[in-house]
Design an enzyme around this catalytic site. Sequence first.
Site, PDB file in Angstrom:
ATOM      1  N   ILE A 623       0.866  -1.174   0.000  1.00  0.00           N
ATOM      2  CA  ILE A 623       0.000   0.000   0.000  1.00  0.00           C
ATOM      3  C   ILE A 623       0.907   1.230   0.000  1.00  0.00           C
ATOM      4  O   ILE A 623       1.621   1.501   0.967  1.00  0.00           O
ATOM      5  CB  ILE A 623      -0.948  -0.023   1.216  1.00  0.00           C
ATOM      6  CG1 ILE A 623      -1.839  -1.282   1.177  1.00  0.00           C
ATOM      7  CG2 ILE A 623      -1.806   1.244   1.254  1.00  0.00           C
ATOM      8  CD1 ILE A 623      -2.672  -1.465  -0.079  1.00  0.00           C
ATOM      9  N   GLN A 632      -9.797   5.863  -1.142  1.00  0.00           N
ATOM     10  CA  GLN A 632     -10.345   5.195  -2.318  1.00  0.00           C
ATOM     11  C   GLN A 632     -11.264   4.059  -1.917  1.00  0.00           C
ATOM     12  O   GLN A 632     -12.323   3.864  -2.509  1.00  0.00           O
ATOM     13  CB  GLN A 632      -9.210   4.612  -3.169  1.00  0.00           C
ATOM     14  CG  GLN A 632      -8.466   5.641  -3.948  1.00  0.00           C
ATOM     15  CD  GLN A 632      -7.632   4.950  -5.007  1.00  0.00           C
ATOM     16  OE1 GLN A 632      -8.162   4.439  -5.975  1.00  0.00           O
ATOM     17  NE2 GLN A 632      -6.343   4.925  -4.802  1.00  0.00           N
ATOM     18  N   VAL A 697      -5.816  -1.066  -5.968  1.00  0.00           N
ATOM     19  CA  VAL A 697      -6.608  -1.225  -4.751  1.00  0.00           C
ATOM     20  C   VAL A 697      -7.959  -0.513  -4.827  1.00  0.00           C
ATOM     21  O   VAL A 697      -8.905  -0.895  -4.157  1.00  0.00           O
ATOM     22  CB  VAL A 697      -5.803  -0.744  -3.515  1.00  0.00           C
ATOM     23  CG1 VAL A 697      -5.647   0.769  -3.498  1.00  0.00           C
ATOM     24  CG2 VAL A 697      -6.431  -1.231  -2.226  1.00  0.00           C
ATOM     25  N   GLY A 698      -8.061   0.516  -5.673  1.00  0.00           N
ATOM     26  CA  GLY A 698      -9.261   1.364  -5.630  1.00  0.00           C
ATOM     27  C   GLY A 698     -10.534   0.602  -5.928  1.00  0.00           C
ATOM     28  O   GLY A 698     -11.519   0.684  -5.192  1.00  0.00           O
ATOM     29  N   GLU A 699     -10.527  -0.142  -7.025  1.00  0.00           N
ATOM     30  CA  GLU A 699     -11.758  -0.819  -7.421  1.00  0.00           C
ATOM     31  C   GLU A 699     -12.043  -2.050  -6.562  1.00  0.00           C
ATOM     32  O   GLU A 699     -13.201  -2.456  -6.419  1.00  0.00           O
ATOM     33  CB  GLU A 699     -11.688  -1.198  -8.899  1.00  0.00           C
ATOM     34  CG  GLU A 699     -11.682   0.040  -9.783  1.00  0.00           C
ATOM     35  CD  GLU A 699     -11.601  -0.275 -11.259  1.00  0.00           C
ATOM     36  OE1 GLU A 699     -12.150   0.481 -12.049  1.00  0.00           O
ATOM     37  OE2 GLU A 699     -10.970  -1.279 -11.635  1.00  0.00           O
TER      38      GLU A 699
HETATM   39 MO1  MOS Z   1     -12.333   2.270 -14.548  1.00  0.00          MO
HETATM   40  S1  MOS Z   1     -14.288   1.812 -14.839  1.00  0.00           S
HETATM   41  O1  MOS Z   1     -11.527   1.216 -15.625  1.00  0.00           O
HETATM   42  O2  MOS Z   1     -12.118   3.875 -14.894  1.00  0.00           O
END
Ligand code: MOS
Length: 739
Positions: A623, A632, A697-699
Amino acid sequence: MKFDTPAGQNPIDQLKVVGKPTARVDGKLKTSGTAPYAYERHDVVANQAYGHMLGSAIAKGRITRMDTSAAKAAPGVLAIVTALDTPKVAKGRFNTASLFGGPKVEHYHQAIAVVVAESFEQARAAAAMIRVTYVKQPGRYDLAALAKSAKLVSASSDEGTAPPEVLRVGKFESAFAAAPVTVDATYTTPDESHAMMEPHATIAAWNGDKLTVWTSAQMVAWARSDLARTLRIKPENVRIDSPFIGGGFGAKLFVRADAVLAALGAKAAGRPVKLALSRPQIANNTVHRPATIQRIRLGATRDGTLTAIAHESTSGNLPGGSPETAQSQTRLLYAGANRLFALRLAELDLPEGNAMRAPGEAPGLMALEIAMDELAEKLGMDPVQLRIVNDTQVDPEKPDRPFSSRQLVECLRTGADKFGWSKRNARPASVRDGRFLVGMGMAAGFRNNLVVRSAARVRLDKDGVVTVETDMTDIGTGSYTVIAQTAAETMGVGLDRVKVMLGDSDFPASSGSGGQWGGNNSTAGVYAACMKLREAVATQLGFDASRAVFADGRVIAGDRSAALADAARDVALIAEDHIEYGDLDKQYQQSTFAGHFVEVGVDRFTGVTRVRRMLAVCAAGRILNPTTARSQVIGAMSMGVGAALMEELAVDTKRGFFVNHDLAGYEVPVHADIPHQDVIFLDETDNKSSPMKAKGVGELGLCGVAAAVANAIYNATGVRVREYPITLEKHLEKLPAVT
Ligand code: MOS
């Protein structure tokens, strides 16, 4: 720098700056309202006029006439460009429908004219005066009605020329038939809108053949090449500048109509033009997440071992569009010898469907992770334990291919412990708190880690300041900060000695921001450039670069030391490099993992669901900055709540458009909707992902959340809802009687 063998010890491992919870280096600009966003860049070019888009009022058909006489005579109008009087623009590589339609209309609110005027109000008023005559054609707008006719498309990510087929491992049908415990259920997810805070906006200015656009784009290099292609000009004649972005969520991965119309309007008016899509235009003019119908079949032995897994997903799109790849995580998340995956696509004449907030995994897990909850209940097994016994450390389709790192089990165990999962009553509808039925739910989170080439340029000045230039974007994620940390760590200087410049196509091309690949790849590119700069510094100062230590603004080797700034005393040192990847992502499956835990209360009288608390435990490599990463993840968790409880574009299946096309009708969660969110990052480094040893990590923070909410609602009420969003009318009638 080529990254084709696992990373050894390197300067990032010092973790003097990287890995620290550093506040955003651009925080002051943002909180003081001085971070420049596209529409507010009044200073970049003089004499800006205002553009306004006219969108098609039908979803499918042809335009036969556009009467602009009244609009042309309206006050302040400088130019009008219509679909009928301008050469057809080309279609971008990343667009499904043309960004400037006509005479053929492909979807509702497709751009068909742009009006340029002295003021915004004049442009908008004149646009409303254009009289358009259409010939309507029947369109296809109802996914549920068309699902049966949907065509099989390739479910494999291995792009090839083979005809699409159902992807199989082992013998699913016989294994499913023989399984003592099974689930066979269909789940639906609706069309959803990105609903990012900053609308699509562009200022465009021509200087001869050269076009500059100040815009809001996640992928600067894609924006440059696709805008050039659309306008039929050379990419080198296009400059994109996108230093600050008020959220993208996938909506700004690709060029949209604002940039094309601003450029066409500016050419016609002979003046710079600024144009924003109004909120009510965005839902239908741009892109959305396509609705899905997903059938999941799971078969297990009585001890909970999965023996059969099938995930089939149907979605719709415009002709030439792609499916929502909702099966992708199911191929990798759990062991199980017999597997079947299919993707089907129906042609629709609704606006374009495309990437939104973890495309594939986010809607896919909404289905899979309810199905796992249903299976756990049938088995009489704890849902956490069911996931743990079906863990795999290898790609189930290619067992000789291990995961580069995979701590799903640790995420689930840690989450269960910290959340107090042992206090959950497995019997639904058995816990009450005042007027609320209370329940807990969980889900596994999964999102792939993607490696993408990324370049940067770094300069050392005589005052010892290191300036980083890359076309990387910061979509609210913290790119400025993690890039500054990377440069500071590698060059051995404090953060106050680093300057980061982003979002300009004149800078070296980066990974851009999308698919949670931005953080790891863009910092790896900056690391590569900094390592090259270290060599230049060492040469200049007469050190051996491989032995020199860069620390505290100095270069040290043995008993000799010199100030870093001395290397640039006479002339600034500049280094440019990129990170490019070998096949470590083929040898190893690179993914990120989470355990999501949610507690809800469902009002016994009204059926309204309130989230009470949430926890995400994430394993996503190193991280780089726990503060920006946490931000995020909590944002992503909120999106998961949106998907579970409120977000849905209502389709007018007769006229073919999304009805609730503003933030009054399209609801998203706000802070007050979620009183308590916790995030835990497991200690992890992944030496196969990049020299940073980080991953996306965001999604990940979103993937699995909606199912955890759904499972918590079921635990609270005993009513299983399989159609998202879980609004009150879907379970109100079936709630336990109020006594
Ligand atoms: Mo993300 S939906 O690949 O910006």
